[in-house]
Design a protein around this motif. Structure first.
Motif, PDB file in Angstrom:
ATOM      1  N   GLU A 280       0.815  -1.203   0.000  1.00 42.34           N
ATOM      2  CA  GLU A 280       0.000   0.000   0.000  1.00 42.34           C
ATOM      3  C   GLU A 280       0.857   1.264   0.000  1.00 42.34           C
ATOM      4  O   GLU A 280       0.553   2.238  -0.662  1.00 42.34           O
ATOM      5  N   ILE A 281       1.921   1.235   0.789  1.00 38.54           N
ATOM      6  CA  ILE A 281       2.647   2.474   1.035  1.00 38.54           C
ATOM      7  C   ILE A 281       3.741   2.731   0.014  1.00 38.54           C
ATOM      8  O   ILE A 281       3.936   3.843  -0.431  1.00 38.54           O
ATOM      9  N   ILE A 282       4.475   1.683  -0.369  1.00 32.33           N
ATOM     10  CA  ILE A 282       5.686   1.994  -1.128  1.00 32.33           C
ATOM     11  C   ILE A 282       5.759   1.381  -2.523  1.00 32.33           C
ATOM     12  O   ILE A 282       6.689   1.652  -3.256  1.00 32.33           O
ATOM     13  N   LEU A 283       4.796   0.578  -2.903  1.00 36.90           N
ATOM     14  CA  LEU A 283       5.004  -0.171  -4.141  1.00 36.90           C
ATOM     15  C   LEU A 283       5.256   0.717  -5.356  1.00 36.90           C
ATOM     16  O   LEU A 283       6.066   0.405  -6.198  1.00 36.90           O
TER      17      LEU A 283
ATOM     18  N   LYS B  35       6.441   3.824  -5.214  1.00 40.97           N
ATOM     19  CA  LYS B  35       7.211   4.988  -4.775  1.00 40.97           C
ATOM     20  C   LYS B  35       8.689   4.839  -5.123  1.00 40.97           C
ATOM     21  O   LYS B  35       9.154   3.767  -5.420  1.00 40.97           O
ATOM     22  N   GLY B  36       9.390   5.933  -5.004  1.00 44.05           N
ATOM     23  CA  GLY B  36      10.828   5.900  -5.191  1.00 44.05           C
ATOM     24  C   GLY B  36      11.236   6.460  -6.533  1.00 44.05           C
ATOM     25  O   GLY B  36      10.432   6.635  -7.440  1.00 44.05           O
ATOM     26  N   LEU B  37      12.524   6.742  -6.615  1.00 47.62           N
ATOM     27  CA  LEU B  37      13.077   7.288  -7.854  1.00 47.62           C
ATOM     28  C   LEU B  37      12.983   6.249  -8.961  1.00 47.62           C
ATOM     29  O   LEU B  37      13.275   5.087  -8.749  1.00 47.62           O
ATOM     30  N   VAL B  38      12.608   6.711 -10.117  1.00 46.05           N
ATOM     31  CA  VAL B  38      12.555   5.821 -11.273  1.00 46.05           C
ATOM     32  C   VAL B  38      13.675   6.200 -12.236  1.00 46.05           C
ATOM     33  O   VAL B  38      13.792   7.349 -12.644  1.00 46.05           O
TER      34      VAL B  38
ATOM     35  N   ARG C 102      -1.637  -0.171  -6.733  1.00 46.16           N
ATOM     36  CA  ARG C 102      -0.504   0.706  -7.027  1.00 46.16           C
ATOM     37  C   ARG C 102      -0.069   0.557  -8.473  1.00 46.16           C
ATOM     38  O   ARG C 102       1.092   0.619  -8.789  1.00 46.16           O
TER      39      ARG C 102
ATOM     40  N   LEU D 287       9.933  -7.772  -2.303  1.00 49.57           N
ATOM     41  CA  LEU D 287       9.450  -6.436  -1.958  1.00 49.57           C
ATOM     42  C   LEU D 287       9.755  -6.120  -0.491  1.00 49.57           C
ATOM     43  O   LEU D 287      10.210  -5.025  -0.157  1.00 49.57           O
TER      44      LEU D 287
ATOM     45  N   PRO E 199      15.389   6.410  -1.831  1.00 52.46           N
ATOM     46  CA  PRO E 199      15.000   5.087  -2.324  1.00 52.46           C
ATOM     47  C   PRO E 199      14.736   5.109  -3.830  1.00 52.46           C
ATOM     48  O   PRO E 199      14.129   6.042  -4.346  1.00 52.46           O
ATOM     49  N   LEU E 200      15.181   4.068  -4.498  1.00 50.59           N
ATOM     50  CA  LEU E 200      14.789   3.873  -5.889  1.00 50.59           C
ATOM     51  C   LEU E 200      13.529   3.021  -5.919  1.00 50.59           C
ATOM     52  O   LEU E 200      13.221   2.315  -4.959  1.00 50.59           O
ATOM     53  N   ALA E 201      12.819   3.098  -7.022  1.00 55.37           N
ATOM     54  CA  ALA E 201      11.601   2.308  -7.149  1.00 55.37           C
ATOM     55  C   ALA E 201      11.937   0.822  -7.053  1.00 55.37           C
ATOM     56  O   ALA E 201      12.993   0.380  -7.517  1.00 55.37           O
TER      57      ALA E 201
ATOM     58  N   HIS F 102      -1.899  10.872   0.598  1.00 55.84           N
ATOM     59  CA  HIS F 102      -2.182   9.924  -0.480  1.00 55.84           C
ATOM     60  C   HIS F 102      -3.649  10.004  -0.884  1.00 55.84           C
ATOM     61  O   HIS F 102      -4.500  10.413  -0.110  1.00 55.84           O
TER      62      HIS F 102
ATOM     63  N   GLU G 134      -4.590   8.858   4.508  1.00 51.19           N
ATOM     64  CA  GLU G 134      -3.313   8.153   4.522  1.00 51.19           C
ATOM     65  C   GLU G 134      -2.258   9.207   4.230  1.00 51.19           C
ATOM     66  O   GLU G 134      -2.267   9.819   3.167  1.00 51.19           O
TER      67      GLU G 134
ATOM     68  N   TYR H 293      10.289   7.349   1.111  1.00 53.97           N
ATOM     69  CA  TYR H 293       9.746   6.939  -0.191  1.00 53.97           C
ATOM     70  C   TYR H 293       8.928   8.034  -0.868  1.00 53.97           C
ATOM     71  O   TYR H 293       8.912   8.148  -2.089  1.00 53.97           O
TER      72      TYR H 293
ATOM     73  N   VAL I 217      11.200  11.748  -2.416  1.00 55.06           N
ATOM     74  CA  VAL I 217      12.326  11.742  -3.347  1.00 55.06           C
ATOM     75  C   VAL I 217      12.092  12.828  -4.395  1.00 55.06           C
ATOM     76  O   VAL I 217      10.952  13.122  -4.746  1.00 55.06           O
TER      77      VAL I 217
END
Lengths: 138, 249
Positions: A27-30, A32-35, A128, B61, B79-81, B194, B204, B243, B246
């Motif tokens: 839910e939270i991070i899937l 997310k993050g730099l791509v 997500r 994951l 963090p990266l994806a 969110h 959230e 997360y 970024v």
């Protein structure tokens, strides 16, 4: 008093998981993050299934039916204070009597997306967009 | 046999300052040991990929997240994806780090000394369903109508009842969420709200909290939860890697 540490006493009103569950993580991070565009993103084995299972559109017939069923299973007689027979104008007793015991369970099931064989009790509640992520691999 | 000279694909977790350290015992995805690839002022946190195993399982994951959360408790990390993989012969320094070094550095600066937490606030379903049935006469009537029937027998009434319930949840949501956000604003450095996922979600919220502000933040959440118990439930996840914070690079 400890600094920077959470009091995880029984007195707390906040649910503090000691480590993130899979449902939390999905839910939270899937998504997310730099791509880094140029590089491949894996396909999500298992996770994708889990997420699709939980796909929810709020204003959908499916959602409405789930919430209606949860309301149906609600046992209003447990509630103190109000005179509910008055409120309900003589509610249909046999409709709820048999379900008294499992009222909470029933709501949980009714509100849990997918079938009863959920691997996680707290199913992830949001999609997500795994499909979008997979498509970046091209 | 050099340390980085394997032909295995490389899994990338995140970007850190070049002088960061990773404990050799840290394990990432597929149980692989983690190391740094340094280039200029930044470094990538990487591990070898298993050449056979398929990547992308729930365990992967969790491995990704746990490694990043552990790193973030001691050092600034972007963090990266999940699922960022480079071919074994790729030059991570030249291809990933160098072209965006300044973006990474400013991103690291922005989150340095902070952790993310994610707060999930929901309505207690049973409490709210009771409340709505009491407040809305039509809901009480419909509930009576569908009692003891199957879904096929009363489908239109059920849909109507569900719609009333869902709309009632939605109508209550902003009034509950706003004061919570307002209070959190006073104890956090940044917030990202969110999108709503379920009718019974109140909010959230991902927040960025300074290390030395963690106690005040957690106390504020505890107060909010106590005040709203049992109508709302609070779940607090973290501290985590940032997360939601970024930069676009």
């Amino acid at each position: 008093m400890s600094t920077g540490t959470v009091q995880r006493s029984q007195g707390s009103y906040v649910d503090r998981p000691s480590s993130s569950s899979l449902a939390d993580v999905v839910e939270i991070i899937l998504d997310k993050g730099l791509v880094i565009d140029a590089y491949i993103r894996v396909s999500l084995v298992g996770i994708e299934i889990l997420t699709i299972d939980a796909r929810i559109v709020i204003a959908s017939v499916d959602t409405y039916l789930r919430f209606a069923e949860a309301t149906n299973r609600l046992d209003l007689r447990q509630q103190g204070g109000k005179d509910l027979s008055e409120l309900m104008g003589g509610m249909v007793e046999d409709g709820s009597r048999g379900k008294t015991q499992g009222a909470v369970e029933g709501i949980k099931n009714a509100l849990t997306p997918g079938d009863d064989d959920d691997e996680e009790e707290e199913a992830p509640r949001r999609t997500r967009r795994p499909a979008k992520q997979s498509s970046k691999s091209e | 046999m050099s340390e980085t000279g394997t032909n295995r694909d490389q899994y990338l977790y995140g970007i850190v300052h070049a002088d960061s350290e990773v404990t050799p015992s840290l394990q990432g995805v597929q149980g692989q040991p983690v190391r740094l690839v340094v280039h200029g002022n930044v470094a990538a946190v990487v591990s070898d990929m298993d050449p056979v195993e398929v990547l992308g399982t729930p365990e992967d994951l969790l491995g990704h997240t746990r490694l990043l959360d552990t790193l973030a408790s001691a050092t600034a990390v972007l963090p990266l994806a999940f699922g960022t993989v480079l071919p074994g012969d790729a030059d991570i320094g030249a291809e990933v780090l160098e072209p965006r070094e300044s973006g990474y550095l400013s991103g690291l600066q922005a989150i340095d000394g902070h952790s993310q937490y994610t707060l999930l606030v929901r309505f207690d379903r049973e409490t709210l369903l009771r409340e709505i049935v009491e407040d809305v006469p039509e809901a009480a009537q419909l509930r009576e109508t569908i009692a003891g029937t199957t879904e096929d027998e009363t489908r239109p009434q059920r849909i109507r009842l569900g719609e009333i319930i869902v709309k009632a949840f939605e109508a209550r949501q902003p009034g509950e969420a706003e004061p919570i956000l307002e209070k959190l604003r006073t104890v956090t450095a940044d917030m990202a709200v969110h999108e709503q996922g379920q009718p019974d979600d109140v909010a959230e919220i991902a927040v960025l909290v300074a290390y030395d502000g963690a106690e005040a933040f957690e106390e504020a959440v505890e107060e909010l939860a106590e005040e709203r118990h049992p109508r709302l439930t609070f779940r607090l996840v973290g501290p985590q890697a940032p997360y939601d914070f970024v930069p676009e690079v």
